[in-house]
Design a protein around this motif. Structure first.
Motif, PDB file in Angstrom:
ATOM      1  N   SER A 180     -22.108  15.109   9.527  1.00 52.60           N
ATOM      2  CA  SER A 180     -23.532  15.207   9.168  1.00 52.60           C
ATOM      3  C   SER A 180     -23.794  16.381   8.244  1.00 52.60           C
ATOM      4  O   SER A 180     -24.498  17.328   8.575  1.00 52.60           O
ATOM      5  CB  SER A 180     -24.403  15.312  10.417  1.00 52.60           C
ATOM      6  N   ARG A 181     -23.232  16.315   7.083  1.00 50.31           N
ATOM      7  CA  ARG A 181     -23.278  17.412   6.128  1.00 50.31           C
ATOM      8  C   ARG A 181     -23.708  16.913   4.763  1.00 50.31           C
ATOM      9  O   ARG A 181     -23.430  15.788   4.391  1.00 50.31           O
ATOM     10  CB  ARG A 181     -21.866  17.971   6.081  1.00 50.31           C
ATOM     11  N   ARG A 182     -24.361  17.774   4.013  1.00 46.94           N
ATOM     12  CA  ARG A 182     -24.659  17.473   2.614  1.00 46.94           C
ATOM     13  C   ARG A 182     -23.386  17.703   1.803  1.00 46.94           C
ATOM     14  O   ARG A 182     -22.876  18.823   1.771  1.00 46.94           O
ATOM     15  CB  ARG A 182     -25.725  18.401   2.066  1.00 46.94           C
ATOM     16  N   PRO A 183     -22.897  16.691   1.113  1.00 47.15           N
ATOM     17  CA  PRO A 183     -21.719  16.907   0.270  1.00 47.15           C
ATOM     18  C   PRO A 183     -22.012  17.903  -0.855  1.00 47.15           C
ATOM     19  O   PRO A 183     -21.185  18.747  -1.173  1.00 47.15           O
ATOM     20  CB  PRO A 183     -21.405  15.522  -0.287  1.00 47.15           C
ATOM     21  N   VAL A 184     -23.190  17.789  -1.444  1.00 41.67           N
ATOM     22  CA  VAL A 184     -23.623  18.687  -2.508  1.00 41.67           C
ATOM     23  C   VAL A 184     -24.929  19.322  -2.028  1.00 41.67           C
ATOM     24  O   VAL A 184     -25.903  18.611  -1.775  1.00 41.67           O
ATOM     25  CB  VAL A 184     -23.845  17.912  -3.833  1.00 41.67           C
ATOM     26  N   LYS A 185     -24.940  20.642  -1.904  1.00 47.22           N
ATOM     27  CA  LYS A 185     -26.106  21.314  -1.321  1.00 47.22           C
ATOM     28  C   LYS A 185     -27.411  21.009  -2.036  1.00 47.22           C
ATOM     29  O   LYS A 185     -28.460  20.917  -1.412  1.00 47.22           O
ATOM     30  CB  LYS A 185     -25.873  22.822  -1.271  1.00 47.22           C
ATOM     31  N   SER A 186     -27.351  20.858  -3.348  1.00 46.86           N
ATOM     32  CA  SER A 186     -28.576  20.637  -4.118  1.00 46.86           C
ATOM     33  C   SER A 186     -29.096  19.197  -4.034  1.00 46.86           C
ATOM     34  O   SER A 186     -30.202  18.921  -4.481  1.00 46.86           O
ATOM     35  CB  SER A 186     -28.344  21.014  -5.582  1.00 46.86           C
ATOM     36  N   ILE A 187     -28.319  18.312  -3.431  1.00 47.04           N
ATOM     37  CA  ILE A 187     -28.739  16.912  -3.274  1.00 47.04           C
ATOM     38  C   ILE A 187     -29.084  16.698  -1.807  1.00 47.04           C
ATOM     39  O   ILE A 187     -28.236  16.824  -0.935  1.00 47.04           O
ATOM     40  CB  ILE A 187     -27.619  15.939  -3.723  1.00 47.04           C
ATOM     41  N   ARG A 188     -30.325  16.361  -1.539  1.00 49.22           N
ATOM     42  CA  ARG A 188     -30.797  16.235  -0.164  1.00 49.22           C
ATOM     43  C   ARG A 188     -30.387  14.898   0.446  1.00 49.22           C
ATOM     44  O   ARG A 188     -31.218  14.045   0.719  1.00 49.22           O
ATOM     45  CB  ARG A 188     -32.301  16.403  -0.112  1.00 49.22           C
ATOM     46  N   ARG A 189     -29.091  14.739   0.635  1.00 50.27           N
ATOM     47  CA  ARG A 189     -28.537  13.559   1.285  1.00 50.27           C
ATOM     48  C   ARG A 189     -27.439  14.030   2.228  1.00 50.27           C
ATOM     49  O   ARG A 189     -26.614  14.868   1.870  1.00 50.27           O
ATOM     50  CB  ARG A 189     -27.922  12.584   0.286  1.00 50.27           C
ATOM     51  N   THR A 190     -27.418  13.493   3.417  1.00 52.16           N
ATOM     52  CA  THR A 190     -26.447  13.883   4.425  1.00 52.16           C
ATOM     53  C   THR A 190     -25.499  12.726   4.686  1.00 52.16           C
ATOM     54  O   THR A 190     -25.927  11.628   5.040  1.00 52.16           O
ATOM     55  CB  THR A 190     -27.169  14.262   5.738  1.00 52.16           C
ATOM     56  N   ALA A 191     -24.206  12.982   4.531  1.00 53.31           N
ATOM     57  CA  ALA A 191     -23.192  11.969   4.812  1.00 53.31           C
ATOM     58  C   ALA A 191     -22.752  12.100   6.264  1.00 53.31           C
ATOM     59  O   ALA A 191     -22.831  13.176   6.863  1.00 53.31           O
ATOM     60  CB  ALA A 191     -22.000  12.147   3.880  1.00 53.31           C
ATOM     61  N   ASP A 192     -22.259  11.003   6.823  1.00 57.05           N
ATOM     62  CA  ASP A 192     -21.804  11.023   8.210  1.00 57.05           C
ATOM     63  C   ASP A 192     -20.485  11.777   8.352  1.00 57.05           C
ATOM     64  O   ASP A 192     -20.309  12.537   9.301  1.00 57.05           O
ATOM     65  CB  ASP A 192     -21.662   9.588   8.731  1.00 57.05           C
ATOM     66  N   LEU A 193     -19.561  11.574   7.437  1.00 57.80           N
ATOM     67  CA  LEU A 193     -18.294  12.303   7.394  1.00 57.80           C
ATOM     68  C   LEU A 193     -18.122  12.844   5.983  1.00 57.80           C
ATOM     69  O   LEU A 193     -18.340  12.111   5.010  1.00 57.80           O
ATOM     70  CB  LEU A 193     -17.101  11.398   7.707  1.00 57.80           C
ATOM     71  N   THR A 206     -24.010   8.196  16.896  1.00 58.44           N
ATOM     72  CA  THR A 206     -24.156   6.851  17.438  1.00 58.44           C
ATOM     73  C   THR A 206     -22.786   6.343  17.888  1.00 58.44           C
ATOM     74  O   THR A 206     -21.752   6.904  17.505  1.00 58.44           O
ATOM     75  CB  THR A 206     -24.725   5.886  16.387  1.00 58.44           C
ATOM     76  N   LYS A 207     -22.750   5.289  18.684  1.00 57.17           N
ATOM     77  CA  LYS A 207     -21.475   4.750  19.163  1.00 57.17           C
ATOM     78  C   LYS A 207     -20.553   4.358  18.009  1.00 57.17           C
ATOM     79  O   LYS A 207     -19.372   4.721  18.020  1.00 57.17           O
ATOM     80  CB  LYS A 207     -21.707   3.577  20.105  1.00 57.17           C
ATOM     81  N   PRO A 208     -21.048   3.624  16.987  1.00 57.87           N
ATOM     82  CA  PRO A 208     -20.147   3.292  15.875  1.00 57.87           C
ATOM     83  C   PRO A 208     -19.652   4.530  15.128  1.00 57.87           C
ATOM     84  O   PRO A 208     -18.497   4.590  14.701  1.00 57.87           O
ATOM     85  CB  PRO A 208     -21.002   2.409  14.955  1.00 57.87           C
ATOM     86  N   GLU A 209     -20.513   5.531  14.985  1.00 55.18           N
ATOM     87  CA  GLU A 209     -20.106   6.759  14.289  1.00 55.18           C
ATOM     88  C   GLU A 209     -19.052   7.519  15.082  1.00 55.18           C
ATOM     89  O   GLU A 209     -18.055   7.985  14.521  1.00 55.18           O
ATOM     90  CB  GLU A 209     -21.324   7.652  14.038  1.00 55.18           C
ATOM     91  N   LEU A 210     -19.236   7.627  16.375  1.00 52.50           N
ATOM     92  CA  LEU A 210     -18.252   8.320  17.205  1.00 52.50           C
ATOM     93  C   LEU A 210     -16.911   7.589  17.183  1.00 52.50           C
ATOM     94  O   LEU A 210     -15.848   8.219  17.129  1.00 52.50           O
ATOM     95  CB  LEU A 210     -18.761   8.455  18.639  1.00 52.50           C
ATOM     96  N   ALA A 211     -16.951   6.265  17.219  1.00 52.43           N
ATOM     97  CA  ALA A 211     -15.708   5.483  17.171  1.00 52.43           C
ATOM     98  C   ALA A 211     -14.984   5.704  15.848  1.00 52.43           C
ATOM     99  O   ALA A 211     -13.757   5.873  15.823  1.00 52.43           O
ATOM    100  CB  ALA A 211     -16.019   4.000  17.377  1.00 52.43           C
ATOM    101  N   LEU A 212     -15.733   5.714  14.743  1.00 59.83           N
ATOM    102  CA  LEU A 212     -15.118   5.948  13.433  1.00 59.83           C
ATOM    103  C   LEU A 212     -14.527   7.355  13.369  1.00 59.83           C
ATOM    104  O   LEU A 212     -13.409   7.541  12.886  1.00 59.83           O
ATOM    105  CB  LEU A 212     -16.136   5.741  12.310  1.00 59.83           C
TER     106      LEU A 212
END
Length: 155
Positions: free
Chosen positions: A46-59, A26-32
């Motif tokens: 757009s990566r999972r910080p911990v593989k076993s936790i199904r959550r994706t962080a932006d950075l 998104t525009k705000p994500e690209l700017a950050l």
């Protein structure tokens, strides 16, 4: 029997608009990302910080164990900018409550694994947010890794 699933949208126009929303870049994500990269930091997108936790962080800063989430004011209920939907209000209220509960759970799960979670609202000043991210990453890296890039940047 092949029955089409009933849409949650109040109209076809609303449904089309919601389906067009992007999950990343998104525009705000690209700017950050540009601002953090300009400060000399490298990260995963757009990566999972911990593989076993199904959550994706932006950075994600793997070595420093810092996960950054850029939250949209509408989707995450910004206390400054969020307004209640007039149409289909019950659906959107439940959706917002679910999103907030998932955000809190994500914070707890990642922190329990030793991660620092940073949440940034999409309306926040990009440079200030990038400075906050950089300070957290550099603090967690320690003095021996201050200047060393650890991940690749935007592509």
């Amino acid at each position: 029997m092949n029955r089409a699933k009933q849409s949650w949208a109040s109209s076809e126009a609303t449904r089309a608009s919601m389906r067009a929303n992007k999950g990343r870049d998104t525009k705000p994500e690209l700017a950050l990302r540009r601002a953090v990269y300009a400060l000399g930091l490298r990260y995963r997108v757009s990566r999972r910080p911990v593989k076993s936790i199904r959550r994706t962080a932006d950075l994600v800063f793997m070595g420093a164990k810092v996960a950054v989430f850029l939250d949209g004011c509408f989707w995450h209920g910004c206390p400054t900018h969020h307004t209640a939907a007039a149409t289909n209000a019950d659906y959107w209220q439940r959706k917002l409550q679910t999103n907030r509960a998932r955000d809190a759970e994500t914070n707890r799960l990642l922190e329990a694994e030793g991660w620092q979670v940073i949440r940034i609202w999409e309306h926040e000043d990009t440079d200030e947010a990038a400075t906050r991210v950089a300070a957290a990453v550099r603090t967690r890296r320690g003095p021996s890794r201050q200047a060393a890039p650890q991940e690749t940047g935007p592509k």
